[in-house]
Scaffold this active site. Structure first.
Site, PDB file in Angstrom:
ATOM      1  N   ARG A  15      15.243  -7.272  -4.059  1.00 16.69           N
ATOM      2  CA  ARG A  15      14.322  -8.347  -4.025  1.00 16.69           C
ATOM      3  C   ARG A  15      14.359  -9.477  -4.887  1.00 16.69           C
ATOM      4  NH1 ARG A  15       8.920  -4.158  -4.343  1.00 16.69           N
ATOM      5  NH2 ARG A  15      10.557  -3.218  -5.965  1.00 16.69           N
ATOM      6  N   LYS A  75      10.192  -6.717 -10.353  1.00 17.14           N
ATOM      7  CA  LYS A  75      10.105  -5.645 -11.240  1.00 17.14           C
ATOM      8  C   LYS A  75       9.820  -6.009 -12.760  1.00 17.14           C
ATOM      9  CE  LYS A  75       9.887  -2.187 -10.050  1.00 17.14           C
ATOM     10  NZ  LYS A  75       8.730  -1.395  -9.799  1.00 17.14           N
ATOM     11  N   TYR A  94       5.272  -7.583 -11.314  1.00 19.16           N
ATOM     12  CA  TYR A  94       4.604  -6.363 -11.603  1.00 19.16           C
ATOM     13  C   TYR A  94       5.129  -5.797 -12.813  1.00 19.16           C
ATOM     14  CZ  TYR A  94       4.012  -5.563  -6.488  1.00 19.16           C
ATOM     15  OH  TYR A  94       3.491  -5.572  -5.218  1.00 19.16           O
ATOM     16  N   HIS A  96       3.283  -2.486 -14.712  1.00 23.14           N
ATOM     17  CA  HIS A  96       3.344  -0.886 -14.651  1.00 23.14           C
ATOM     18  C   HIS A  96       3.240  -0.606 -16.278  1.00 23.14           C
ATOM     19  CE1 HIS A  96       2.911  -0.574 -10.382  1.00 23.14           C
ATOM     20  NE2 HIS A  96       4.211  -1.460 -10.306  1.00 23.14           N
ATOM     21  N   GLU A 118       0.095  -5.849 -10.127  1.00 25.88           N
ATOM     22  CA  GLU A 118      -0.737  -4.816  -9.516  1.00 25.88           C
ATOM     23  C   GLU A 118      -2.098  -4.659 -10.079  1.00 25.88           C
ATOM     24  OE1 GLU A 118       1.154  -3.737 -13.484  1.00 25.88           O
ATOM     25  OE2 GLU A 118       1.695  -4.842 -11.750  1.00 25.88           O
ATOM     26  N   SER A 134       2.529  -1.172  -1.283  1.00 20.13           N
ATOM     27  CA  SER A 134       2.136   0.186  -1.032  1.00 20.13           C
ATOM     28  C   SER A 134       2.293   0.528   0.433  1.00 20.13           C
ATOM     29  CB  SER A 134       0.348   0.195  -1.327  1.00 20.13           C
ATOM     30  OG  SER A 134       0.498   0.028  -2.861  1.00 20.13           O
ATOM     31  N   SER A 220     -10.176  16.839  -1.254  1.00 23.69           N
ATOM     32  CA  SER A 220      -9.279  17.224  -2.414  1.00 23.69           C
ATOM     33  C   SER A 220      -9.915  17.864  -3.730  1.00 23.69           C
ATOM     34  CB  SER A 220      -8.469  16.230  -2.969  1.00 23.69           C
ATOM     35  OG  SER A 220      -7.633  16.272  -3.705  1.00 23.69           O
ATOM     36  N   VAL A 239      -1.722   8.792  -4.943  1.00 25.15           N
ATOM     37  CA  VAL A 239      -2.811   8.638  -6.073  1.00 25.15           C
ATOM     38  C   VAL A 239      -2.415   7.217  -6.865  1.00 25.15           C
ATOM     39  CG1 VAL A 239      -3.469  11.001  -5.798  1.00 25.15           C
ATOM     40  CG2 VAL A 239      -2.074  10.216  -7.732  1.00 25.15           C
ATOM     41  N   LEU A 240      -3.648   6.587  -7.168  1.00 25.03           N
ATOM     42  CA  LEU A 240      -3.679   5.292  -7.968  1.00 25.03           C
ATOM     43  C   LEU A 240      -5.027   5.023  -8.729  1.00 25.03           C
ATOM     44  CD1 LEU A 240      -2.296   2.634  -8.701  1.00 25.03           C
ATOM     45  CD2 LEU A 240      -3.451   1.559  -6.580  1.00 25.03           C
ATOM     46  N   ASP A 270       5.688   4.743 -10.264  1.00 26.59           N
ATOM     47  CA  ASP A 270       5.700   3.584 -11.257  1.00 26.59           C
ATOM     48  C   ASP A 270       4.558   3.959 -12.229  1.00 26.59           C
ATOM     49  OD1 ASP A 270       7.612   1.931 -10.399  1.00 26.59           O
ATOM     50  OD2 ASP A 270       6.493   1.060  -8.863  1.00 26.59           O
TER      51      ASP A 270
END
Length: 371
Positions: A15, A75, A94, A96, A118, A134, A220, A239-240, A270
Protein backbone atom coordinates in the site's frame (compact mmCIF):
# COMPACT_ATOMS: atom_id res chain seq x y z
CA UNK A 1 2.59 22.79 3.70
CA UNK A 2 5.06 20.33 2.22
CA UNK A 3 3.55 16.84 2.50
CA UNK A 4 5.46 13.65 1.73
CA UNK A 5 4.82 9.97 1.26
CA UNK A 6 7.34 7.14 0.94
CA UNK A 7 7.52 3.56 -0.23
CA UNK A 8 6.41 1.26 2.59
CA UNK A 9 9.20 -1.04 3.77
CA UNK A 10 7.35 -3.46 6.06
CA UNK A 11 7.41 -7.06 4.82
CA UNK A 12 5.14 -7.42 1.77
CA UNK A 13 3.50 -4.06 2.37
CA UNK A 14 2.42 -2.76 -1.01
CA UNK A 15 0.00 0.00 0.00
CA UNK A 16 0.97 3.66 -0.21
CA UNK A 17 -0.05 6.63 1.91
CA UNK A 18 -1.21 8.85 -0.96
CA UNK A 19 -2.70 7.88 -4.31
CA UNK A 20 -2.11 10.12 -7.35
CA UNK A 21 -5.67 11.36 -6.93
CA UNK A 22 -4.98 12.35 -3.32
CA UNK A 23 -1.82 14.14 -4.40
CA UNK A 24 -3.86 16.11 -6.90
CA UNK A 25 -6.29 17.22 -4.16
CA UNK A 26 -3.46 18.37 -1.91
CA UNK A 27 -1.84 20.28 -4.76
CA UNK A 28 -5.15 21.96 -5.59
CA UNK A 29 -5.24 23.17 -1.99
CA UNK A 30 -1.92 24.89 -2.57
CA UNK A 31 0.37 22.33 -0.94
CA UNK A 32 3.61 20.84 -2.22
CA UNK A 33 3.75 17.04 -2.30
CA UNK A 34 6.93 14.99 -2.37
CA UNK A 35 6.67 11.32 -3.34
CA UNK A 36 9.53 8.84 -3.13
CA UNK A 37 10.23 7.31 -6.52
CA UNK A 38 8.44 3.97 -6.89
CA UNK A 39 6.24 4.52 -3.83
CA UNK A 40 3.06 3.66 -5.72
CA UNK A 41 4.23 0.69 -7.76
CA UNK A 42 2.58 -1.74 -5.34
CA UNK A 43 -0.84 -0.41 -6.33
CA UNK A 44 0.02 -0.04 -10.00
CA UNK A 45 0.55 3.73 -9.77
CA UNK A 46 3.66 4.74 -11.70
CA UNK A 47 5.86 7.76 -11.08
CA UNK A 48 4.51 9.45 -14.21
CA UNK A 49 1.01 9.41 -12.71
CA UNK A 50 2.26 11.14 -9.60
CA UNK A 51 4.10 13.74 -11.67
CA UNK A 52 0.95 14.32 -13.72
CA UNK A 53 -0.93 14.88 -10.44
CA UNK A 54 1.54 17.57 -9.43
CA UNK A 55 3.91 15.63 -7.14
CA UNK A 56 7.65 16.18 -7.01
CA UNK A 57 9.45 12.84 -7.30
CA UNK A 58 12.21 12.35 -4.74
CA UNK A 59 14.98 9.77 -5.06
CA UNK A 60 15.09 8.51 -1.45
CA UNK A 61 12.91 8.21 1.62
CA UNK A 62 15.56 10.03 3.64
CA UNK A 63 15.12 13.12 1.50
CA UNK A 64 11.34 12.98 1.92
CA UNK A 65 11.61 12.67 5.70
CA UNK A 66 14.15 15.48 5.83
CA UNK A 67 12.28 17.90 3.63
CA UNK A 68 8.60 17.47 4.53
CA UNK A 69 6.56 18.96 7.35
CA UNK A 70 4.03 16.10 7.30
CA UNK A 71 4.63 12.45 6.43
CA UNK A 72 1.61 10.42 5.32
CA UNK A 73 2.10 6.64 5.50
CA UNK A 74 0.11 3.46 5.87
CA UNK A 75 1.95 1.27 8.37
CA UNK A 76 3.77 2.26 11.53
CA UNK A 77 7.26 3.64 10.86
CA UNK A 78 9.92 0.95 10.98
CA UNK A 79 13.09 1.46 13.00
CA UNK A 80 15.04 2.96 10.08
CA UNK A 81 12.18 5.35 9.38
CA UNK A 82 11.77 6.36 13.02
CA UNK A 83 15.42 7.40 13.06
CA UNK A 84 14.59 9.99 10.38
CA UNK A 85 11.70 11.64 12.24
CA UNK A 86 12.35 14.99 13.85
CA UNK A 87 10.87 17.36 16.41
CA UNK A 88 7.88 19.32 15.15
CA UNK A 89 7.22 17.00 12.21
CA UNK A 90 3.73 15.57 11.73
CA UNK A 91 3.35 11.81 11.24
CA UNK A 92 -0.07 10.67 10.00
CA UNK A 93 -0.42 6.88 9.71
CA UNK A 94 -1.46 3.70 11.50
CA UNK A 95 0.59 3.32 14.70
CA UNK A 96 -0.87 0.58 16.99
CA UNK A 97 1.37 1.69 19.84
CA UNK A 98 -0.04 -0.23 22.82
CA UNK A 99 1.71 -3.55 22.00
CA UNK A 100 4.83 -1.82 20.60
CA UNK A 101 7.01 -0.27 23.32
CA UNK A 102 10.02 0.19 21.02
CA UNK A 103 8.09 2.25 18.50
CA UNK A 104 6.48 4.30 21.23
CA UNK A 105 9.83 5.06 22.85
CA UNK A 106 11.28 6.16 19.51
CA UNK A 107 8.33 8.42 18.72
CA UNK A 108 8.50 9.99 22.17
CA UNK A 109 12.25 10.55 21.78
CA UNK A 110 11.86 12.08 18.30
CA UNK A 111 9.55 14.89 19.40
CA UNK A 112 7.23 14.16 16.49
CA UNK A 113 3.49 14.91 16.46
CA UNK A 114 2.00 11.48 15.71
CA UNK A 115 -1.64 11.12 14.68
CA UNK A 116 -2.86 7.52 14.49
CA UNK A 117 -5.51 6.53 11.98
CA UNK A 118 -6.81 3.80 14.25
CA UNK A 119 -7.87 6.11 17.10
CA UNK A 120 -9.48 8.92 15.07
CA UNK A 121 -13.15 8.71 16.01
CA UNK A 122 -16.47 9.35 14.32
CA UNK A 123 -20.10 9.69 15.41
CA UNK A 124 -21.25 7.29 18.14
CA UNK A 125 -17.70 6.16 18.90
CA UNK A 126 -17.03 4.74 15.45
CA UNK A 127 -13.50 4.44 14.05
CA UNK A 128 -13.90 5.60 10.43
CA UNK A 129 -10.21 5.46 9.47
CA UNK A 130 -9.90 1.91 10.76
CA UNK A 131 -13.19 0.72 9.25
CA UNK A 132 -12.14 0.16 5.61
CA UNK A 133 -9.09 -1.88 6.61
CA UNK A 134 -11.23 -3.81 9.09
CA UNK A 135 -13.63 -4.57 6.25
CA UNK A 136 -10.76 -5.80 4.09
CA UNK A 137 -9.15 -7.81 6.91
CA UNK A 138 -12.45 -9.38 7.91
CA UNK A 139 -13.11 -10.56 4.37
CA UNK A 140 -9.52 -11.70 3.89
CA UNK A 141 -9.57 -13.65 7.15
CA UNK A 142 -11.92 -16.20 5.62
CA UNK A 143 -9.81 -16.52 2.46
CA UNK A 144 -6.69 -16.98 4.59
CA UNK A 145 -8.41 -19.37 6.97
CA UNK A 146 -9.86 -21.46 4.16
CA UNK A 147 -6.40 -21.82 2.60
CA UNK A 148 -4.79 -22.70 5.94
CA UNK A 149 -7.44 -25.40 6.43
CA UNK A 150 -6.20 -27.21 3.33
CA UNK A 151 -4.18 -30.31 4.18
CA UNK A 152 -1.25 -29.12 2.06
CA UNK A 153 -1.00 -26.06 4.31
CA UNK A 154 -1.18 -28.01 7.58
CA UNK A 155 -4.91 -27.84 8.15
CA UNK A 156 -7.61 -30.43 8.72
CA UNK A 157 -8.44 -30.77 5.03
CA UNK A 158 -11.89 -29.22 5.43
CA UNK A 159 -13.77 -27.31 2.71
CA UNK A 160 -15.67 -24.54 4.49
CA UNK A 161 -18.75 -24.82 2.30
CA UNK A 162 -18.85 -28.60 2.28
CA UNK A 163 -20.47 -30.43 -0.64
CA UNK A 164 -23.79 -32.25 -0.98
CA UNK A 165 -23.81 -35.08 1.51
CA UNK A 166 -20.88 -33.68 3.55
CA UNK A 167 -21.29 -31.17 6.38
CA UNK A 168 -19.75 -27.70 5.93
CA UNK A 169 -16.91 -26.46 8.09
CA UNK A 170 -17.68 -24.69 11.36
CA UNK A 171 -16.51 -21.10 11.76
CA UNK A 172 -16.49 -19.24 15.08
CA UNK A 173 -16.11 -15.46 14.82
CA UNK A 174 -15.13 -13.80 18.10
CA UNK A 175 -16.35 -10.21 18.00
CA UNK A 176 -19.28 -8.75 16.12
CA UNK A 177 -17.75 -5.44 15.03
CA UNK A 178 -16.66 -4.46 11.54
CA UNK A 179 -14.08 -7.25 11.21
CA UNK A 180 -16.40 -9.87 12.62
CA UNK A 181 -19.36 -8.81 10.50
CA UNK A 182 -17.33 -8.95 7.29
CA UNK A 183 -15.76 -12.28 8.23
CA UNK A 184 -19.19 -13.75 8.97
CA UNK A 185 -20.57 -12.38 5.73
CA UNK A 186 -17.83 -14.07 3.71
CA UNK A 187 -18.05 -17.36 5.62
CA UNK A 188 -21.83 -17.49 5.34
CA UNK A 189 -21.56 -16.71 1.64
CA UNK A 190 -19.37 -19.77 1.21
CA UNK A 191 -21.97 -21.90 2.95
CA UNK A 192 -20.05 -22.47 6.19
CA UNK A 193 -21.71 -23.13 9.55
CA UNK A 194 -21.09 -19.74 11.20
CA UNK A 195 -21.37 -18.67 14.84
CA UNK A 196 -20.68 -15.07 15.90
CA UNK A 197 -19.83 -14.37 19.54
CA UNK A 198 -20.12 -10.96 21.20
CA UNK A 199 -20.91 -9.57 24.65
CA UNK A 200 -23.11 -6.69 23.50
CA UNK A 201 -26.81 -7.67 23.26
CA UNK A 202 -27.48 -4.85 20.79
CA UNK A 203 -24.73 -6.14 18.50
CA UNK A 204 -26.09 -9.69 18.73
CA UNK A 205 -29.58 -8.46 17.88
CA UNK A 206 -28.32 -6.47 14.89
CA UNK A 207 -26.31 -9.42 13.58
CA UNK A 208 -29.19 -11.81 14.15
CA UNK A 209 -31.56 -9.58 12.19
CA UNK A 210 -29.06 -9.24 9.35
CA UNK A 211 -27.99 -12.85 8.96
CA UNK A 212 -31.25 -14.54 10.01
CA UNK A 213 -30.68 -18.27 9.47
CA UNK A 214 -27.37 -17.85 7.61
CA UNK A 215 -25.37 -17.40 10.83
CA UNK A 216 -25.98 -18.02 14.53
CA UNK A 217 -25.25 -15.54 17.31
CA UNK A 218 -24.09 -16.43 20.79
CA UNK A 219 -23.31 -14.43 23.92
CA UNK A 220 -19.57 -14.53 24.54
CA UNK A 221 -19.43 -15.95 28.05
CA UNK A 222 -16.35 -17.92 29.03
CA UNK A 223 -18.24 -21.20 28.75
CA UNK A 224 -19.85 -20.37 25.40
CA UNK A 225 -16.55 -19.18 23.97
CA UNK A 226 -14.73 -22.33 25.06
CA UNK A 227 -17.44 -24.56 23.58
CA UNK A 228 -17.54 -22.69 20.27
CA UNK A 229 -13.74 -22.77 19.92
CA UNK A 230 -13.65 -26.50 20.66
CA UNK A 231 -16.23 -27.22 17.95
CA UNK A 232 -14.80 -24.94 15.27
CA UNK A 233 -12.68 -25.80 12.26
CA UNK A 234 -11.81 -22.10 11.87
CA UNK A 235 -11.75 -19.40 14.57
CA UNK A 236 -11.54 -15.72 13.63
CA UNK A 237 -10.25 -13.37 16.36
CA UNK A 238 -11.96 -10.04 15.67
CA UNK A 239 -11.97 -8.20 19.01
CA UNK A 240 -10.91 -4.58 19.44
CA UNK A 241 -10.45 -2.19 22.34
CA UNK A 242 -9.60 1.13 20.62
CA UNK A 243 -5.95 2.01 21.09
CA UNK A 244 -5.36 -0.67 23.73
CA UNK A 245 -3.86 -4.15 23.66
CA UNK A 246 -6.34 -6.84 22.67
CA UNK A 247 -7.58 -9.14 25.45
CA UNK A 248 -6.30 -12.73 25.33
CA UNK A 249 -9.61 -14.52 24.97
CA UNK A 250 -8.47 -17.91 23.64
CA UNK A 251 -6.01 -19.51 26.04
CA UNK A 252 -3.43 -22.18 25.32
CA UNK A 253 -5.50 -24.54 27.43
CA UNK A 254 -8.39 -24.13 24.97
CA UNK A 255 -6.15 -25.30 22.13
CA UNK A 256 -6.12 -28.72 23.75
CA UNK A 257 -9.88 -29.00 23.22
CA UNK A 258 -9.70 -28.18 19.50
CA UNK A 259 -9.48 -30.56 16.56
CA UNK A 260 -5.97 -31.17 15.27
CA UNK A 261 -5.44 -29.05 12.17
CA UNK A 262 -8.07 -26.47 13.10
CA UNK A 263 -7.10 -22.89 12.26
CA UNK A 264 -6.94 -19.66 14.25
CA UNK A 265 -6.81 -16.36 12.33
CA UNK A 266 -5.88 -13.49 14.65
CA UNK A 267 -7.01 -10.26 13.00
CA UNK A 268 -6.30 -8.45 16.29
CA UNK A 269 -2.57 -9.15 16.01
CA UNK A 270 -1.85 -5.46 15.26
CA UNK A 271 -2.96 -4.79 18.82
CA UNK A 272 -1.08 -7.74 20.31
CA UNK A 273 -3.51 -10.50 19.36
CA UNK A 274 -6.50 -12.06 21.10
CA UNK A 275 -5.12 -15.61 21.27
CA UNK A 276 -2.62 -16.37 24.03
CA UNK A 277 -0.41 -18.29 21.61
CA UNK A 278 -0.32 -15.64 18.87
CA UNK A 279 2.73 -13.79 17.63
CA UNK A 280 3.00 -11.62 14.50
CA UNK A 281 3.81 -13.32 11.20
CA UNK A 282 4.39 -12.03 7.67
CA UNK A 283 3.05 -12.77 4.21
CA UNK A 284 6.37 -14.56 3.57
CA UNK A 285 5.74 -17.03 6.39
CA UNK A 286 2.13 -16.53 7.48
CA UNK A 287 1.42 -19.53 9.72
CA UNK A 288 2.85 -21.54 12.59
CA UNK A 289 1.55 -24.48 14.59
CA UNK A 290 1.07 -24.70 18.36
CA UNK A 291 -0.29 -27.92 19.91
CA UNK A 292 -1.52 -29.08 16.51
CA UNK A 293 -3.46 -25.85 15.81
CA UNK A 294 -2.53 -23.71 12.80
CA UNK A 295 -2.14 -19.98 13.61
CA UNK A 296 -2.37 -17.26 10.92
CA UNK A 297 -1.21 -13.95 12.42
CA UNK A 298 -0.15 -11.66 9.58
CA UNK A 299 -0.06 -8.13 10.95
CA UNK A 300 -0.73 -6.33 7.65
CA UNK A 301 -3.28 -8.53 5.93
CA UNK A 302 -4.76 -5.74 3.75
CA UNK A 303 -1.32 -5.13 2.24
CA UNK A 304 -1.83 -8.23 0.10
CA UNK A 305 -4.75 -6.57 -1.73
CA UNK A 306 -2.91 -3.29 -1.93
CA UNK A 307 -4.82 -1.47 -4.64
CA UNK A 308 -8.24 -2.08 -3.11
CA UNK A 309 -6.91 -1.28 0.36
CA UNK A 310 -5.06 1.90 -0.61
CA UNK A 311 -8.00 3.47 -2.38
CA UNK A 312 -10.38 2.49 0.43
CA UNK A 313 -7.97 3.98 2.97
CA UNK A 314 -7.38 7.22 1.07
CA UNK A 315 -11.13 7.76 0.82
CA UNK A 316 -11.24 8.26 4.60
CA UNK A 317 -7.77 9.61 5.43
CA UNK A 318 -7.54 12.34 2.78
CA UNK A 319 -10.12 14.75 4.28
CA UNK A 320 -8.16 14.89 7.55
CA UNK A 321 -4.84 15.18 5.70
CA UNK A 322 -6.25 18.20 3.87
CA UNK A 323 -7.46 19.71 7.12
CA UNK A 324 -4.08 19.27 8.81
CA UNK A 325 -2.24 20.70 5.80
CA UNK A 326 -4.67 23.62 5.36
CA UNK A 327 -4.95 24.65 9.00
CA UNK A 328 -1.88 23.22 10.70
CA UNK A 329 -2.17 20.26 13.08
CA UNK A 330 -3.15 22.29 16.14
CA UNK A 331 -5.96 24.28 14.57
CA UNK A 332 -7.23 21.18 12.76
CA UNK A 333 -7.45 19.29 16.04
CA UNK A 334 -9.05 22.23 17.86
CA UNK A 335 -11.78 22.39 15.23
CA UNK A 336 -12.37 18.65 15.09
CA UNK A 337 -12.45 16.65 18.35
CA UNK A 338 -12.77 13.42 16.35
CA UNK A 339 -9.40 14.11 14.71
CA UNK A 340 -7.99 15.18 18.08
CA UNK A 341 -8.70 11.65 19.34
CA UNK A 342 -6.07 10.47 16.87
CA UNK A 343 -3.21 12.31 18.59
CA UNK A 344 -1.14 9.62 20.31
CA UNK A 345 2.25 11.30 20.80
CA UNK A 346 3.27 14.97 20.77
CA UNK A 347 6.60 16.61 21.61
CA UNK A 348 7.80 13.76 23.80
CA UNK A 349 4.46 13.19 25.56
CA UNK A 350 1.97 10.32 25.24
CA UNK A 351 -1.45 11.82 24.62
CA UNK A 352 -3.57 8.68 24.29
CA UNK A 353 -4.66 7.27 27.62
CA UNK A 354 -4.78 3.57 26.70
CA UNK A 355 -1.24 3.70 25.30
CA UNK A 356 0.08 5.51 28.37
CA UNK A 357 -1.60 2.99 30.65
CA UNK A 358 -0.42 -0.07 28.74
CA UNK A 359 3.21 1.10 28.47
CA UNK A 360 3.69 2.97 31.75
CA UNK A 361 3.94 6.55 30.47
CA UNK A 362 2.53 9.63 32.12
CA UNK A 363 -0.67 10.52 30.31
CA UNK A 364 -1.02 14.05 28.98
CA UNK A 365 -4.59 14.77 27.78
CA UNK A 366 -4.94 16.18 24.28
CA UNK A 367 -6.75 19.22 25.69
CA UNK A 368 -3.64 20.10 27.67
CA UNK A 369 -1.57 20.02 24.48
CA UNK A 370 -4.07 22.16 22.59
CA UNK A 371 -4.39 24.90 25.26
Amino acid sequence: MRVGTVREIKNHEYRVGLTPESVEELVRHGHEVWVEQGAGLGIGAHDAEYEHSGAKLIATAAEVFEGCEMIVKVKEPQADERAMLREGQILYTYLHLAPDPEQTADLVKSGVTAIAYETVTGPAGSLPLLKPMSQVAGRMSIQAGATALEKAHGGRGVLLGGVPGVMPGKVAVIGGGVVGFNAAQMAAGLGADVTILDRNPDVLERLGNHFEARAKTRFSSTANLAESVAEADLVIGAVLIPGAAAPKLVTREMLGTMKTGAVLVDVAIDQGGCFETSHPTTHDDPTFVVDGIVHYCVANMPGAVSRTSTYALNNVTLPHALSIADLGWKEALLRNPHLAAGLNVHAGQVTYEAVARELGYSYVPVDAVLD
